[in-house]
Scaffold this motif. Structure first.
Motif, PDB file in Angstrom:
ATOM      1  N   ARG A 168       0.865  -1.173   0.000  1.00 28.29           N
ATOM      2  CA  ARG A 168       0.000   0.000   0.000  1.00 28.29           C
ATOM      3  C   ARG A 168       0.904   1.226   0.000  1.00 28.29           C
ATOM      4  O   ARG A 168       1.737   1.414   0.879  1.00 28.29           O
ATOM      5  N   SER A 169       0.713   2.093  -0.983  1.00 30.60           N
ATOM      6  CA  SER A 169       1.619   3.216  -1.202  1.00 30.60           C
ATOM      7  C   SER A 169       1.587   4.206  -0.044  1.00 30.60           C
ATOM      8  O   SER A 169       0.579   4.347   0.651  1.00 30.60           O
ATOM      9  N   GLN A 215      -0.432   7.823   9.932  1.00 30.93           N
ATOM     10  CA  GLN A 215       0.910   7.526  10.400  1.00 30.93           C
ATOM     11  C   GLN A 215       1.162   6.025  10.337  1.00 30.93           C
ATOM     12  O   GLN A 215       0.273   5.248   9.939  1.00 30.93           O
ATOM     13  N   ASN A 216       2.383   5.616  10.705  1.00 30.19           N
ATOM     14  CA  ASN A 216       2.794   4.227  10.555  1.00 30.19           C
ATOM     15  C   ASN A 216       3.198   3.616  11.888  1.00 30.19           C
ATOM     16  O   ASN A 216       3.877   4.253  12.693  1.00 30.19           O
ATOM     17  N   LEU A 217       2.767   2.373  12.109  1.00 29.67           N
ATOM     18  CA  LEU A 217       3.299   1.531  13.167  1.00 29.67           C
ATOM     19  C   LEU A 217       4.376   0.647  12.545  1.00 29.67           C
ATOM     20  O   LEU A 217       4.135  -0.019  11.533  1.00 29.67           O
ATOM     21  N   GLU A 218       5.535   0.639  13.149  1.00 30.51           N
ATOM     22  CA  GLU A 218       6.702   0.031  12.501  1.00 30.51           C
ATOM     23  C   GLU A 218       6.536  -1.459  12.215  1.00 30.51           C
ATOM     24  O   GLU A 218       6.912  -1.952  11.145  1.00 30.51           O
ATOM     25  N   ASP A 258       5.019   3.931   2.964  1.00 28.45           N
ATOM     26  CA  ASP A 258       4.276   2.841   2.354  1.00 28.45           C
ATOM     27  C   ASP A 258       4.267   1.640   3.293  1.00 28.45           C
ATOM     28  O   ASP A 258       5.155   1.463   4.127  1.00 28.45           O
ATOM     29  N   GLU A 259       3.234   0.821   3.156  1.00 19.91           N
ATOM     30  CA  GLU A 259       3.046  -0.364   4.000  1.00 19.91           C
ATOM     31  C   GLU A 259       3.226  -1.626   3.158  1.00 19.91           C
ATOM     32  O   GLU A 259       2.722  -1.710   2.039  1.00 19.91           O
ATOM     33  N   THR A 260       3.950  -2.589   3.686  1.00 23.15           N
ATOM     34  CA  THR A 260       4.123  -3.872   3.004  1.00 23.15           C
ATOM     35  C   THR A 260       3.692  -4.994   3.940  1.00 23.15           C
ATOM     36  O   THR A 260       3.911  -4.934   5.154  1.00 23.15           O
ATOM     37  N   LEU A 261       3.096  -6.022   3.374  1.00 22.25           N
ATOM     38  CA  LEU A 261       2.582  -7.140   4.162  1.00 22.25           C
ATOM     39  C   LEU A 261       3.053  -8.441   3.550  1.00 22.25           C
ATOM     40  O   LEU A 261       2.940  -8.645   2.338  1.00 22.25           O
ATOM     41  N   THR A 262       3.593  -9.313   4.383  1.00 24.23           N
ATOM     42  CA  THR A 262       4.024 -10.640   3.960  1.00 24.23           C
ATOM     43  C   THR A 262       3.117 -11.664   4.609  1.00 24.23           C
ATOM     44  O   THR A 262       2.947 -11.667   5.837  1.00 24.23           O
ATOM     45  N   ASN A 263       2.518 -12.544   3.798  1.00 27.35           N
ATOM     46  CA  ASN A 263       1.461 -13.437   4.267  1.00 27.35           C
ATOM     47  C   ASN A 263       1.817 -14.892   3.978  1.00 27.35           C
ATOM     48  O   ASN A 263       2.266 -15.238   2.881  1.00 27.35           O
ATOM     49  N   TYR A 264       1.607 -15.747   4.992  1.00 28.95           N
ATOM     50  CA  TYR A 264       1.763 -17.193   4.847  1.00 28.95           C
ATOM     51  C   TYR A 264       0.408 -17.818   5.149  1.00 28.95           C
ATOM     52  O   TYR A 264      -0.192 -17.567   6.199  1.00 28.95           O
ATOM     53  N   GLU A 265      -0.057 -18.676   4.249  1.00 30.42           N
ATOM     54  CA  GLU A 265      -1.429 -19.167   4.377  1.00 30.42           C
ATOM     55  C   GLU A 265      -1.526 -20.605   3.902  1.00 30.42           C
ATOM     56  O   GLU A 265      -0.880 -20.998   2.923  1.00 30.42           O
ATOM     57  N   THR A 266      -2.336 -21.368   4.591  1.00 24.13           N
ATOM     58  CA  THR A 266      -2.662 -22.712   4.148  1.00 24.13           C
ATOM     59  C   THR A 266      -4.164 -22.898   4.258  1.00 24.13           C
ATOM     60  O   THR A 266      -4.800 -22.334   5.156  1.00 24.13           O
ATOM     61  N   GLY A 267      -4.733 -23.658   3.327  1.00 27.45           N
ATOM     62  CA  GLY A 267      -6.180 -23.789   3.337  1.00 27.45           C
ATOM     63  C   GLY A 267      -6.653 -25.028   2.609  1.00 27.45           C
ATOM     64  O   GLY A 267      -5.860 -25.795   2.045  1.00 27.45           O
ATOM     65  N   PHE A 268      -7.956 -25.225   2.639  1.00 30.09           N
ATOM     66  CA  PHE A 268      -8.550 -26.374   1.968  1.00 30.09           C
ATOM     67  C   PHE A 268      -9.882 -25.965   1.353  1.00 30.09           C
ATOM     68  O   PHE A 268     -10.554 -25.034   1.800  1.00 30.09           O
ATOM     69  N   LYS A 269     -10.268 -26.678   0.300  1.00 34.55           N
ATOM     70  CA  LYS A 269     -11.594 -26.586  -0.321  1.00 34.55           C
ATOM     71  C   LYS A 269     -12.166 -28.006  -0.353  1.00 34.55           C
ATOM     72  O   LYS A 269     -11.460 -28.941  -0.736  1.00 34.55           O
ATOM     73  N   PHE A 312      -3.937 -18.324   8.479  1.00 36.51           N
ATOM     74  CA  PHE A 312      -2.954 -17.381   7.940  1.00 36.51           C
ATOM     75  C   PHE A 312      -2.139 -16.722   9.032  1.00 36.51           C
ATOM     76  O   PHE A 312      -2.584 -16.574  10.174  1.00 36.51           O
ATOM     77  N   PHE A 313      -0.911 -16.361   8.676  1.00 35.37           N
ATOM     78  CA  PHE A 313      -0.045 -15.529   9.508  1.00 35.37           C
ATOM     79  C   PHE A 313       0.575 -14.477   8.601  1.00 35.37           C
ATOM     80  O   PHE A 313       1.058 -14.784   7.515  1.00 35.37           O
ATOM     81  N   ALA A 314       0.573 -13.221   9.056  1.00 34.26           N
ATOM     82  CA  ALA A 314       1.115 -12.132   8.242  1.00 34.26           C
ATOM     83  C   ALA A 314       1.916 -11.181   9.112  1.00 34.26           C
ATOM     84  O   ALA A 314       1.659 -11.041  10.313  1.00 34.26           O
ATOM     85  N   ASN A 315       2.871 -10.532   8.499  1.00 38.92           N
ATOM     86  CA  ASN A 315       3.641  -9.485   9.162  1.00 38.92           C
ATOM     87  C   ASN A 315       3.563  -8.216   8.332  1.00 38.92           C
ATOM     88  O   ASN A 315       3.791  -8.242   7.126  1.00 38.92           O
ATOM     89  N   SER A 316       3.195  -7.117   8.999  1.00 39.92           N
ATOM     90  CA  SER A 316       3.080  -5.828   8.322  1.00 39.92           C
ATOM     91  C   SER A 316       4.199  -4.906   8.774  1.00 39.92           C
ATOM     92  O   SER A 316       4.412  -4.716   9.978  1.00 39.92           O
ATOM     93  N   LYS A 317       4.887  -4.340   7.818  1.00 34.91           N
ATOM     94  CA  LYS A 317       5.896  -3.325   8.088  1.00 34.91           C
ATOM     95  C   LYS A 317       5.305  -1.956   7.729  1.00 34.91           C
ATOM     96  O   LYS A 317       4.756  -1.774   6.655  1.00 34.91           O
ATOM     97  N   ASP A 318       5.428  -1.020   8.694  1.00 30.11           N
ATOM     98  CA  ASP A 318       4.887   0.339   8.519  1.00 30.11           C
ATOM     99  C   ASP A 318       3.375   0.319   8.311  1.00 30.11           C
ATOM    100  O   ASP A 318       2.837   0.935   7.381  1.00 30.11           O
ATOM    101  N   PHE A 319       2.690  -0.375   9.200  1.00 31.02           N
ATOM    102  CA  PHE A 319       1.233  -0.485   9.206  1.00 31.02           C
ATOM    103  C   PHE A 319       0.615   0.916   9.287  1.00 31.02           C
ATOM    104  O   PHE A 319       0.921   1.691  10.190  1.00 31.02           O
TER     105      PHE A 319
END
Length: 742
Positions: free
Chosen positions: A506-507, A570-573, A522-533, A548-555
Motif C-alpha cells: 500500500r503506497s 501515520q505508521n506503526l513500525e 508505504d506499507e508492506t505485508l508478507t502473508n503465509y497461508e494454508t487452506g482447503f476446499k 494465515f499468519f502475516a507481518n506488516s511493516k509500517d502499518f
C-alpha cells in the motif's frame, strides 16, 4: 439479559423455521435445478470457485436477490474477517480485512474492481447493489494480480451483461423512516447478435431514522441518491468483443452526526466498553454531504492462438462536498464535558484564533475533487494449457484536490464557511500521482494432482503534493516488488489443499501540508497461508477454510488533529497478524439450506516506530509504553454469520422463501491504546418472499432486536478533546419490496 433474549429469540426462529421446512419437504417440495457450481473470474479466467487455491466468498445473482443484498454493507456482513463501518460523510466508510484497516482520504486495503475497472477511491466502495450478476471477495494479499492497495484482498463486482433477448426488471422498496429505494433495468439487442445494450438505474430517498435531540430533526436523511449505468456490447466476430460502460451517481444526504461520548463509569477511569454509553446526536449545525461520481470505461477482448488479449481504459470524476459541526455539540450542552468548550479554549490558548463575540461553537467543511485515468492490458493463456500464464501492465494517473476549513459558528448555519472573517483554519492541497506496474503469473501442472503457481509484480508510484496557499511542493516515489507462490494438491475431485506465500503493498503519501506529521510511509505485508476446499454428499455440503499468519511493516493507521482540522495517517513500525476463517454451505434437504462463516483475527503491535510519533502520542495523553502487544485500530477479534433459508411450493407457479440471518461481531478495538472496546454484537435479519417467474413480494426486518452501537469511534486522546466521539448506528429497519420481471 440482552444477549440471552437475543439467543432465545434466534433459537425460536431457527427451530420454527426448520420445523416448517421439514413439514413442507415431507409434502413433496420442488427443488431448483441447480448443479451448485459457482463460476468466478477472480484470476482473469472463468473457474469453479472450488478449484481456486485462495480464500474466496462469492454471491451469485440468485443469492443476492433471495438474501436481499441491496447495498455493500449487506454482503460484507456475510464474509468472515471482513467489516465495513459507516463514518463521517455520507459516502465515507472504513473497511477492515484480516486486521488491515482503511484509512481516511487514502488508499484502501482492498482492490475494488467493477466490471474489470479498479475503483481507486475510498468513496466508491459504498454503493447500491442493483443489476448485479456476481460478487467475489478474495482475502489475503492479491498484489501480484491486482496491484497496489490489494494488501488485504480484492473485491470483484460483476454487473449483468447485455442480452440478445429483451428483458427487464422493476423493483421498489418502502421502509420505515419514510424510505424509498427503487431500481430498474432493461436489456436487449440493438442489432441482434452484434450490438447489445443494458441500462439500469436506482433511486433512494429517506427522511432518516437517527434523531438529533437538539434541533429535533433526523440527521441521517437522504434527500436523494440516484445512479444510472449503461452498457453497450459490440461483437465484431466470434473471437472479439467490445464493452462500453458509463455510470453516473448524484447524492445529497445527512452527514457527520458524531456524538460526544461520556462514559457511564467514573470519568477518571476509562470504561472497558463503549456499548453502555450510547448517546444521540445533539450538534447545532446539521451536517450535509453533496456529491457526484462519473465513470466511463472501454474494455475489449481478442482471442488469439496464444490466449485472450484484454485492454481496459477507464476514467473517473468524483466530487464530494460536506459542511458540518466539528464540536458535535451546541450552546446549551453540559459544559462539564462539551467538546466545543475544550476545543475553543484550546484554540484561544495557542493563539490560533481569537474567538469572535457571539461564537457558540466550531464548524467544518471539505471540498474533495478526484480525477482518475487508467489503462490496463493483459494476455491470458488458454485454460487447457499445461503451463498457463498471465502477462500484463497497468498505468493510472490521479489528480486529487482537497480544501479544508474550520470556522467560528455563530448561528448554526452551514453557509458560515463562506464568510472568510469566520474562517480560522484553511488548508488547500493539490495532489498528483502517476503509478505503473508490470505483472505476470505462471501456473504449471506438475502432475494430475499437483500444481505450482508463481506470480510477480513490480509497482512504482510517483506522488506529488502542492500547497495551493503557499506554493510549497513535495514529491516522493514508492516502489515495491510483490511475489506470490502457491502449491495446490488435489486430494481427489472433491478435496483440494493449498499453501501460499504472498505479499501486498500500500503506497505511502502526504498528509495536509500544515499538520504535525506531513508524510507517511508505504506499507508492506508478507502473508503465509494454508487452506482447503472441500465438497461432500453430491455437492450438498461445501466446507472451505484457511489459516494465515502475516507481518506488516509500517502499518498505516488514522487519527484526527482538530487543532489543524486535519486527518492524519501515520505508521506503526511492526505488526503481526494471524487468524483463520471458514465458510460452510449445506443443502440439508431440497427445500432447506444453511450457509455460514466464522473468522478470527488477532493483531499484535510489536513496534511503534518514529520517536516523533511516540512523543506526539505521549503529549496527547496516550501511554505509549502500554501499546506494545495491543491490537491495531478497528480490529474485530471474532465474527461469525449463520443463515437458514427454506423454500416452500405454494402452488404450481408460486414459491415462498423464508430466510433468517444471524451475525455475531466480537470485541472491536477502536484505537492503538485498546482502552475503548466495543462489546460483542448480535444482529438478526429476517426476510420472507413470495415469488414466481414474473414477480416477487418480500417483507424484511434488519437489526430485529434494535441493537444500538457505534459504527465508528474516536477516543478523545486522538482528537485533542476531553471527550470521545462516536458515530451512531442505524436502528431497526423494516419494510416491503415488490419486484416485476419481464
Amino acid at each position: 439479559m440482552t444477549n440471552l433474549r437475543t439467543t432465545l429469540l434466534l433459537g425460536t426462529i431457527l427451530v420454527g423455521n426448520a420445523f416448517c421446512s421439514a413439514a413442507f419437504a415431507q409434502d413433496g417440495g420442488v427443488s431448483k435445478n441447480d448443479d451448485n457450481i459457482i463460476v468466478v473470474t477472480a484470476q482473469f479466467r472463468e473457474q469453479n470457485i472450488q478449484d481456486i487455491p485462495a480464500s474466496i466468498t462469492a454471491f451469485d445473482a440468485l443469492t443476492i436477490e433471495e438474501a436481499g443484498l441491496q447495498e455493500t454493507q449487506d454482503f460484507v456482513n456475510l464474509v468472515p474477517n471482513l467489516s465495513l463501518d459507516d463514518s463521517f460523510t455520507y459516502a465515507n466508510t472504513f473497511v477492515v480485512v484480516r486486521g488491515v484497516t482503511q484509512v481516511n482520504n487514502a488508499d484502501s486495503p482492498l482492490a475494488i474492481v467493477i466490471d474489470g475497472v479498479p475503483q481507486n477511491n475510498q468513496k466508491q466502495f459504498k454503493m447500491d447493489l442493483f443489476d448485479i450478476e456476481r460478487i467475489e471477495v478474495l482475502k489475503g494479499p492479491q498484489g501480484a494480480l491486482y496491484g497496489r492497495n490489494a494488501i488485504g484482498g480484492a473485491i470483484n463486482i460483476v454487473t449483468k451483461q447485455p442480452t440478445n433477448d429483451f428483458e427487464g426488471k422493476l423493483s421498489a422498496t418502502i421502509q420505515n423512516g419514510i424510505g424509498l429505494n427503487a431500481n430498474a433495468a432493461l436489456s436487449g439487442p440493438i442489432v441482434e447478435d452484434k450490438i447489445l445494450f443494458r441500462i439500469g438505474g436506482s433511486y433512494k430517498y429517506s427522511d432518516g431514522l437517527i434523531r438529533n435531540i437538539f434541533v429535533n430533526e433526523d440527521v441521517d436523511f437522504i434527500d436523494h441518491d440516484y445512479s444510472v449505468r449503461g452498457k453497450i456490447q459490440i461483437i465484431p466476430s466470434d473471437s472479439s468483443n467490445i464493452d462500453l460502460r458509463a455510470s453516473y451517481q448524484n447524492f445529497q444526504a445527512g452527514s457527520s452526526y458524531d456524538v460526544p461520548v461520556r462514559h457511564n463509569a467514573d470519568p477518571s477511569i476509562r470504561n472497558a466498553s463503549v456499548n453502555d454509553s450510547i448517546f444521540s446526536p445533539n450538534e447545532n449545525i446539521v451536517g450535509l454531504t453533496n456529491g457526484e461520481v462519473f465513470d466511463a470505461s472501454l474494455k475489449w477482448d481478442v482471442e488469439t492462438q496464444i490466449g485472450t488479449v484484454t485492454g481496459i481504459s477507464s476514467y473517473t470524476d468524483l466530487k464530494e462536498v460536506y459542511r458540518a459541526d466539528i464540536d458535535f455539540s451546541n450552546q446549551a450542552f453540559d459544559p462539564t464535558f462539551a467538546g466545543f468548550a475544550g476545543l475553543l479554549g484550546f484554540f484561544d490558548s495557542i493563539g490560533v484564533f481569537p474567538t469572535p463575540p457571539g461564537t457558540i461553537g466550531v464548524g467544518q467543511g471539505q471540498d474533495l475533487n478526484v480525477e482518475l485515468m487508467s489503462q490496463e492490458i493483459r494476455l491470458v493463456s488458454p485454460d487447457d494449457y499445461t503451463l498457463r500464464y498471465i502477462l500484463g501492465g497497468y498505468f493510472i494517473h490521479t489528480n486529487r484536490g482537497l480544501r479544508t476549513r474550520l470556522f467560528a459558528d455563530q448561528n448554526g448555519q452551514r453557509e458560515q464557511i463562506d464568510n472568510t472573517a469566520l474562517v480560522f483554519v484553511e488548508s488547500n492541497e493539490s495532489n498528483s500521482n502517476n503509478a505503473w506496474s508490470i505483472f505476470g503469473q505462471l501456473e504449471f501442472d506438475i502432475s494430475d494432482s499437483l500444481t505450482l503457481q508463481g506470480a510477480l509484480r513490480y509497482d512504482e508510484d510517483l506522488r506529488k503534493q502542492t500547497d495551493v496557499t503557499s506554493g510549497l511542493m513535495r514529491k516522493d516515489k514508492f516502489t515495491s516488488v510483490q511475489p506470490k507462490v502457491t502449491l495446490t494438491y488435489d486430494v481427489n475431485e472433491d478435496v483440494l489443499l493449498y499453501a501460499t506465500y504472498s505479499t501486498g503493498f500500500r503506497s505511502g503519501g502526504f498528509n495536509a501540508p500544515v499538520v504535525t506529521f506531513p508524510t507517511f510511509r508505504d506499507e508492506t505485508l508478507t502473508n503465509y497461508e494454508t487452506g482447503f476446499k472441500s465438497e461432500f454428499a453430491d455437492r450438498r455440503v461445501r466446507l472451505n477454510g484457511s489459516l494465515f499468519f502475516a507481518n506488516s511493516k509500517d502499518f498505516q493507521f488514522f487519527f484526527l488533529d482538530l487543532a489543524t482540522g486535519q486527518q492524519i495517517i501515520q505508521n506503526l513500525e511492526d505488526v503481526d497478524i494471524w487468524g483463520f476463517e471458514a465458510d460452510l454451505q449445506f443443502s440439508l434437504t431440497d427445500t432447506l439450506s444453511l450457509n455460514g462463516g466464522i473468522g478470527y483475527t488477532d493483531t499484535k503491535i510489536k513496534a511503534i516506530g518514529s520517536q516523533a510519533l511516540i512523543d506526539g502520542l505521549n503529549n496527547a495523553g496516550v501511554n505509549t509504553t502500554s501499546i506494545i502487544g495491543n491490537r491495531t485500530p478497528k480490529t474485530t477479534d471474532w465474527n461469525a454469520n449463520l443463515g437458514i433459508q427454506s423454500e416452500h411450493q405454494i402452488s404450481d407457479q408460486i414459491r415462498a422463501i423464508f430466510r433468517v440471518d444471524y451475525e455475531y461481531r466480537g470485541h472491536k478495538y477502536w484505537q492503538i491504546d485498546n482502552q475503548d472496546v466495543q462489546d460483542p454484537l448480535h444482529l438478526v435479519n429476517l426476510r420472507g418472499t413470495l415469488t414466481n417467474d414474473n414477480w416477487s413480494l418480500a417483507a424484511f426486518v434488519k437489526n430485529l432486536t434494535n441493537e444500538r452501537y457505534y459504527t465508528d469511534f474516536n477516543p478523545g486522546e486522538f482528537l485533542g478533546l476531553a471527550v470521545d466521539l462516536g458515530f451512531p448506528s442505524k436502528p431497526r429497519i423494516y419494510g416491503a419490496e415488490m419486484t416485476f420481471r419481464f
